[in-house]
Design a protein around this motif. Structure first.
Motif, short mmCIF file in Angstrom:
data_model
loop_
_atom_site.label_atom_id
_atom_site.label_comp_id
_atom_site.label_asym_id
_atom_site.label_seq_id
_atom_site.Cartn_x
_atom_site.Cartn_y
_atom_site.Cartn_z
N PRO A 54 0.77 -1.24 0.00
CA PRO A 54 0.00 0.00 0.00
C PRO A 54 0.81 1.30 0.00
N PRO A 55 1.96 1.41 0.71
CA PRO A 55 2.70 2.68 0.63
C PRO A 55 3.12 3.05 -0.79
N GLU A 56 3.40 2.04 -1.63
CA GLU A 56 3.77 2.34 -3.02
C GLU A 56 2.57 2.91 -3.79
N PHE A 57 1.38 2.38 -3.49
CA PHE A 57 0.16 2.93 -4.10
C PHE A 57 -0.07 4.36 -3.65
N ALA A 58 0.11 4.59 -2.35
CA ALA A 58 -0.11 5.94 -1.82
C ALA A 58 0.82 6.94 -2.48
N GLU A 59 2.08 6.52 -2.65
CA GLU A 59 3.06 7.39 -3.29
C GLU A 59 2.62 7.76 -4.71
N MET A 60 2.16 6.76 -5.48
CA MET A 60 1.74 7.03 -6.86
C MET A 60 0.44 7.82 -6.92
N ALA A 61 -0.48 7.55 -6.01
CA ALA A 61 -1.75 8.31 -5.99
C ALA A 61 -1.48 9.78 -5.66
#
Ligand SMILES: [Zn+2]
Length: 241
Positions: free
Chosen positions: A134-141
């Motif tokens: 999830p942190p990688e998704f948050a970074e991209m979002a």
């Protein structure tokens, strides 16, 4: 009127699994599903050709997304070609299988920029793996606030709570329910509301009817259920419900 849309299906052949457009449409018909998003299996060398073939056969039922491996130098051009020339509607990425971090700027930013320019959503494999936690998704979002980003499998097994927290914080981050158990899905719907939780099956890897029937337990509120199993996806894809 509500519409039922399955946000996650694979078309083509890989070791141990195969599915054609006709196979999927038969499952949809027996289960009561109006439309389904389709993309390739993403192991090894793959192309978007089988998705094009299935879309040509069932243009009213199947919603084609391309998949690309960002290690391929022509990945962004392939996304543009599939959307502009073939009428594809979205992009699928699988960082774990293709071996890169979702938030790797040099590799993945060009694909998100392309998706932003084309106005298409992106769905990414999002089990709690190293490359796409999830942190990688948050970074991209955060980096691409105009791109609608769907986390497939909603962080299951270990990271569902983290996925819910990020989806609550970031307006363009959505959680997709395929293969997640109903306890986690119900929690996500309760915490986030129906507009951020999207139903998908991940066929052919599932019992198709069961992946749909489990969603009846996601909320006692019919309006909430309708949004989760298709209403929100219809909005994202600009489909009249
Ligand atoms: Zn999948």
């Amino acid at each position: 009127m509500s519409i039922v849309i399955d946000a996650h299906n694979h078309i083509g052949t890989r070791h141990g699994a195969t599915q054609t457009g006709a196979d999927l449409v038969a499952k949809m018909d027996s289960t009561g599903v109006a439309k389904a998003v389709i993309f390739p299996f993403t192991e090894g060398n793959f192309t978007n050709d089988a998705v094009k073939t299935a879309y040509d056969q069932f243009p009213e039922r199947l919603i084609p997304y391309c998949a690309v491996n960002p290690w391929q130098p022509d990945a962004a051009a392939e996304v543009r070609r599939c959307v502009r020339d073939w009428g594809f509607k979205g992009l699928k990425l699988h960082p774990t299988l293709n071996g890169y971090h979702l938030a790797d700027p040099g590799l993945v930013n060009p694909l998100f920029e392309e998706a932003g320019d084309l106005g298409i959503p992106i769905i990414v494999h999002g089990a709690s793996d190293l490359y796409n936690a999830p942190p990688e998704f948050a970074e991209m979002a955060r980096r691409f606030p105009k791109v609608k980003l769907l986390m497939a499998h909603m962080g299951f097994f270990w990271a569902v709570d983290q996925a819910i927290a990020y989806a609550k914080e970031l307006p363009n981050l959505y959680l997709e329910t395929s293969r997640a158990p109903i306890f986690e899905i119900t929690t996500a719907v309760r915490e986030l509301g129906p507009g951020k939780v999207i139903w998908g099956t991940d066929s052919p890897f599932v019992d198709y009817e069961w992946e749909f029937r489990k969603m009846e337990r996601c909320s006692a509120d019919k309006a909430v259920y309708d949004l989760v199993v298709g209403g929100t996806m219809a909005e994202i894809l600009h489909i009249a419900g």
